[in-house]
Design an enzyme around this catalytic site. Structure first.
Site, PDB file in Angstrom:
ATOM      1  N   GLN A   7      -2.318  -2.971   2.635  1.00 38.83           N
ATOM      2  CA  GLN A   7      -1.466  -4.162   2.606  1.00 38.83           C
ATOM      3  C   GLN A   7      -1.943  -5.175   3.650  1.00 38.83           C
ATOM      4  OE1 GLN A   7       1.143  -4.890   0.419  1.00 38.83           O
ATOM      5  NE2 GLN A   7       0.818  -6.877   1.353  1.00 38.83           N
ATOM      6  N   HIS A  39       0.294   1.110   6.498  1.00 36.41           N
ATOM      7  CA  HIS A  39      -0.051   0.615   5.159  1.00 36.41           C
ATOM      8  C   HIS A  39      -1.256  -0.335   5.292  1.00 36.41           C
ATOM      9  CE1 HIS A  39       0.243  -0.194   1.030  1.00 36.41           C
ATOM     10  NE2 HIS A  39       1.341  -0.905   0.962  1.00 36.41           N
ATOM     11  N   ARG A  87      -0.713   8.245  -1.316  1.00 37.86           N
ATOM     12  CA  ARG A  87       0.550   7.621  -0.888  1.00 37.86           C
ATOM     13  C   ARG A  87       1.509   8.757  -0.579  1.00 37.86           C
ATOM     14  NH1 ARG A  87       3.908   2.437  -2.972  1.00 37.86           N
ATOM     15  NH2 ARG A  87       2.152   1.511  -1.890  1.00 37.86           N
ATOM     16  N   ARG A 102      -4.360  -8.012  -2.934  1.00 40.86           N
ATOM     17  CA  ARG A 102      -4.441  -6.550  -2.907  1.00 40.86           C
ATOM     18  C   ARG A 102      -5.628  -6.070  -3.748  1.00 40.86           C
ATOM     19  NH1 ARG A 102      -0.242  -3.293  -1.441  1.00 40.86           N
ATOM     20  NH2 ARG A 102      -1.914  -1.789  -1.747  1.00 40.86           N
ATOM     21  N   ASP A 150       9.826  -7.487   5.075  1.00 35.85           N
ATOM     22  CA  ASP A 150       9.709  -6.348   4.161  1.00 35.85           C
ATOM     23  C   ASP A 150      11.116  -5.757   4.044  1.00 35.85           C
ATOM     24  OD1 ASP A 150       8.820  -4.176   2.651  1.00 35.85           O
ATOM     25  OD2 ASP A 150       7.953  -3.105   4.358  1.00 35.85           O
ATOM     26  N   CYS A 205       5.407  -8.171   1.375  1.00 33.71           N
ATOM     27  CA  CYS A 205       4.477  -7.251   0.701  1.00 33.71           C
ATOM     28  C   CYS A 205       4.954  -6.839  -0.685  1.00 33.71           C
ATOM     29  CB  CYS A 205       4.258  -6.020   1.581  1.00 33.71           C
ATOM     30  SG  CYS A 205       5.783  -5.166   1.978  1.00 33.71           S
TER      31      CYS A 205
HETATM   32  N1   CP Z   1       3.123  -3.724  -1.490  1.00 36.93           N
HETATM   33  C1   CP Z   1       2.958  -2.532  -2.090  1.00 36.93           C
HETATM   34  O1   CP Z   1       2.330  -1.624  -1.561  1.00 36.93           O
HETATM   35  O2   CP Z   1       3.519  -2.444  -3.324  1.00 36.93           O
HETATM   36  P1   CP Z   1       3.701  -1.104  -4.178  1.00 36.93           P
HETATM   37  O3   CP Z   1       4.664  -0.235  -3.435  1.00 36.93           O
HETATM   38  O4   CP Z   1       4.223  -1.564  -5.509  1.00 36.93           O
HETATM   39  O5   CP Z   1       2.354  -0.441  -4.297  1.00 36.93           O
HETATM   40  N1  NVA Z   2       8.046  -0.490   3.893  1.00 34.72           N
HETATM   41  C1  NVA Z   2       8.008  -0.307   2.463  1.00 34.72           C
HETATM   42  C2  NVA Z   2       6.756  -0.908   1.905  1.00 34.72           C
HETATM   43  C3  NVA Z   2       6.598  -0.849   0.421  1.00 34.72           C
HETATM   44  C4  NVA Z   2       5.306  -1.428  -0.054  1.00 34.72           C
HETATM   45  C5  NVA Z   2       8.091   1.173   2.138  1.00 34.72           C
HETATM   46  O1  NVA Z   2       7.458   1.973   2.832  1.00 34.72           O
HETATM   47  O2  NVA Z   2       8.810   1.539   1.203  1.00 34.72           O
END
Ligand code: CP
Ligand code: NVA
Length: 301
Positions: free
Chosen positions: A137, A134, A107, A288, A220, A260
């Site tokens: 997701q 992502h 990440r 997920r 989101d 999400c």
């Molecule tokens: N939706 C999602 O990726 O959640 P987190 O940021 O908690 O992993």
């Molecule tokens: N768009 C958001 C998604 C979190 C799961 C981010 O990148 O923070």
């Protein structure tokens, strides 16, 4: 559990290396794993490194639990400890981790970091969220839509909000499964035009136009991780783009609400929308886990 018959792209960075067949195979495997509440020994002795520069609830937990359910193990590596690109270069991190573990889920702030990991490590790499995409997701989103509507072909999904990483992955996957996407963003927050074009997506600046009779309404946060300095400006720019009862009332009679998570209540959504009767948000979160298992089985076995 047979992951053997699947074609196996080496990594899951985005969906550019995936065709319809690979994506459908992943979803099909996830459905089977979910139905069987599958736990086994397929990844016995295998270890996944979770290299996270940003916080997470769902992604971290589902990847760790998925490894446990498949008989393997996960090691969480906090950016404060590893200092990827700071304490040592991405390439060196990749060339160390490939000697210790069987796969990496990363990440990252910059998509280039996860690409560099995949380039330099001779083990599978999964994008666990970057500024650009992502994909984990999206797999859960598609599984949720499939469960509710019995298929994906021809479904109309309205995205209301920021043209961000979560939308980008949805747009990448949509043409592979016949999903139609309508996007409503404020001016200046549109997604990458190339993705819009490839997906044949409909673009508007009017949330109501996107939502009208759609099978699903998806939103989101307006301020993603890493964009915190822009929050005040974004709060102003996104005024009028909140998903609430009024917008949800415009959907198809069976229309559902997706998010999400995490949600910023009072901004992109109301609490009522997330906890109301049209919401499938927590099924989406559960999915997920099943989709993470399908990805890990496919890439690591
Ligand atoms: N939706 C999602 O990726 O959640 P987190 O940021 O908690 O992993
Ligand atoms: N768009 C958001 C998604 C979190 C799961 C981010 O990148 O923070």
């Amino acid at each position: 559990m047979a992951g053997d018959t699947l074609t196996r792209p080496k990594d899951l960075l985005d969906f550019s290396a995936y065709g319809r067949k690979e994506l459908e195979a992943l979803l099909h495997l996830a459905e089977r794993l979910k139905e069987e509440r599958y736990r086994g020994e397929d990844l016995r002795g295998k270890v996944l490194a979770l290299l996270f520069e940003k916080p997470s609830l769902r992604t971290r937990t589902t990847l760790e639990v998925a490894m446990v359910h498949l008989g393997g193990h996960a090691v969480y590596l906090d950016q404060k400890q590893v200092g990827i690109g700071e304490r040592e270069p991405v390439r060196d991190v990749a060339k160390n981790l490939e000697r210790f573990v069987d796969g990496i889920a990363a990440r990252v702030f910059r998509h280039e970091t996860v690409e560099a990991l995949a380039q330099h490590a001779r083990i599978p790499v999964v994008n666990a969220l970057s500024d650009r995409a992502h994909p984990l997701q999206t797999l859960a989103d598609l599984l949720t839509l499939k469960e509710v509507f019995g298929g994906l072909e021809g479904l109309e999904v309205a995205w209301v909000g920021d043209g961000n990483n979560v939308l980008a992955s949805l747009l990448e996957a949509a043409p592979l499964v016949g999903l139609k996407v309508r996007v409503a963003t404020p001016k200046g927050y549109e997604p990458d035009p190339a993705l819009v074009k490839r997906a044949g997506a409909f673009l508007t600046h009017d949330p109501k136009e996107a939502a009208f009779r759609a099978h699903a309404l998806y939103t989101d946060v307006w301020t993603s991780m890493g964009q915190e300095a822009e929050r005040e400006k974004r709060l102003k720019d996104f005024r009028g783009f909140q998903v609430n009862g009024e917008l949800l009332a415009l959907l198809h009679p069976q229309g559902i609400f997706l998010h999400c998570l995490p949600a910023h209540y009072g901004e992109e959504t109301t609490e009522e929308a997330v906890h109301g009767s049209q919401s499938r948000v927590f099924d989406q979160a559960e999915n997920r886990l099943h989709t993470a298992k399908a990805v890990l089985l496919t890439l690591l076995k």
